[in-house]
Scaffold this motif. Structure first.
Motif, short mmCIF file in Angstrom:
data_model
loop_
_atom_site.label_atom_id
_atom_site.label_comp_id
_atom_site.label_asym_id
_atom_site.label_seq_id
_atom_site.Cartn_x
_atom_site.Cartn_y
_atom_site.Cartn_z
N ILE A 220 0.84 -1.20 0.00
CA ILE A 220 0.00 0.00 0.00
C ILE A 220 0.87 1.25 0.00
O ILE A 220 0.64 2.19 -0.76
N THR A 221 1.90 1.27 0.85
CA THR A 221 2.79 2.44 0.93
C THR A 221 3.48 2.71 -0.40
O THR A 221 3.50 3.85 -0.88
N SER A 222 4.04 1.68 -1.00
CA SER A 222 4.76 1.90 -2.26
C SER A 222 3.81 2.27 -3.39
O SER A 222 4.14 3.11 -4.23
N THR A 223 2.64 1.66 -3.43
CA THR A 223 1.68 1.97 -4.50
C THR A 223 1.20 3.42 -4.39
O THR A 223 1.18 4.15 -5.39
N ILE A 224 0.83 3.83 -3.20
CA ILE A 224 0.36 5.21 -3.04
C ILE A 224 1.50 6.19 -3.31
O ILE A 224 1.30 7.23 -3.93
N SER A 225 2.71 5.87 -2.87
CA SER A 225 3.86 6.75 -3.14
C SER A 225 4.11 6.89 -4.63
O SER A 225 4.36 7.99 -5.13
N ASN A 226 4.03 5.80 -5.38
CA ASN A 226 4.30 5.83 -6.81
C ASN A 226 3.20 6.50 -7.62
O ASN A 226 3.47 7.06 -8.69
N TYR A 227 1.97 6.44 -7.16
CA TYR A 227 0.85 6.98 -7.93
C TYR A 227 0.09 8.05 -7.15
O TYR A 227 -1.08 8.28 -7.40
N ARG A 228 0.79 8.73 -6.25
CA ARG A 228 0.17 9.70 -5.35
C ARG A 228 -0.66 10.76 -6.08
O ARG A 228 -1.77 11.06 -5.67
N GLN B 13 -1.83 10.71 -9.23
CA GLN B 13 -2.69 10.26 -10.33
C GLN B 13 -4.08 9.85 -9.87
O GLN B 13 -4.98 9.68 -10.70
N PHE B 14 -4.26 9.68 -8.56
CA PHE B 14 -5.55 9.25 -8.03
C PHE B 14 -5.86 9.99 -6.74
O PHE B 14 -4.96 10.47 -6.06
#
Length: 136
Positions: free
Chosen positions: A62-70, A72-73
């Motif tokens: 969750i942390t890496s996904t939100i960091s990478n796509y902060r 865009q969504f």
């Protein structure tokens, strides 16, 4: 009789964030914070902050996904209402193995004599046929 015609619903053929639409998509991440997340992927239950538990793996993803796509969504995070263990919220794996977690009606001063002297607590399930359960 009165009749009305509903307007046809147009469903996009591809994800809306790929179009020229300027609206930022909303993403809701539901994090499972139940007691089973304290185990490894193979099911071994571990207490503490072990990086191989399901919960720690999920938090990392969750942390890496939100960091990478902060940007865009629009992100939202939800969890389950899962309070920790207590007298009225039991989870069998806190009580030991199948041979030490036994339902019983024999519990005097926190000890079950008929179950090898195992400690016992009141059964939190109302209406159950056994008043206590033993634990290791």
């Amino acid at each position: 009789p009165l009749t009305t015609n509903a307007a046809l619903l147009t469903i996009a053929q591809y994800p809306l964030f790929l179009s020229s639409n300027t609206a930022t998509p909303n993403i809701l991440v539901v994090y499972d914070n139940s007691q089973s997340m304290d185990g490894t992927m193979a099911g071994k239950l571990i207490a503490g902050n072990d990086p191989t538990t399901r919960g720690n793996i999920a938090r990392s993803v969750i942390t890496s996904t939100i960091s990478n796509y902060r940007t865009q969504f629009n992100w939202g995070l939800a969890t389950f209402d899962a309070p920790g263990p207590s007298l009225y919220n039991t989870y069998a794996y806190f009580f030991g193995s199948a041979s030490t977690m036994v339902f019983t009606n024999d519990c005097v001063n926190g000890i079950s004599a008929s179950n090898g002297g195992l400690r016992c607590v009141p059964n939190p399930q109302s209406g159950a046929s056994y008043s206590y359960l033993t634990y290791e």
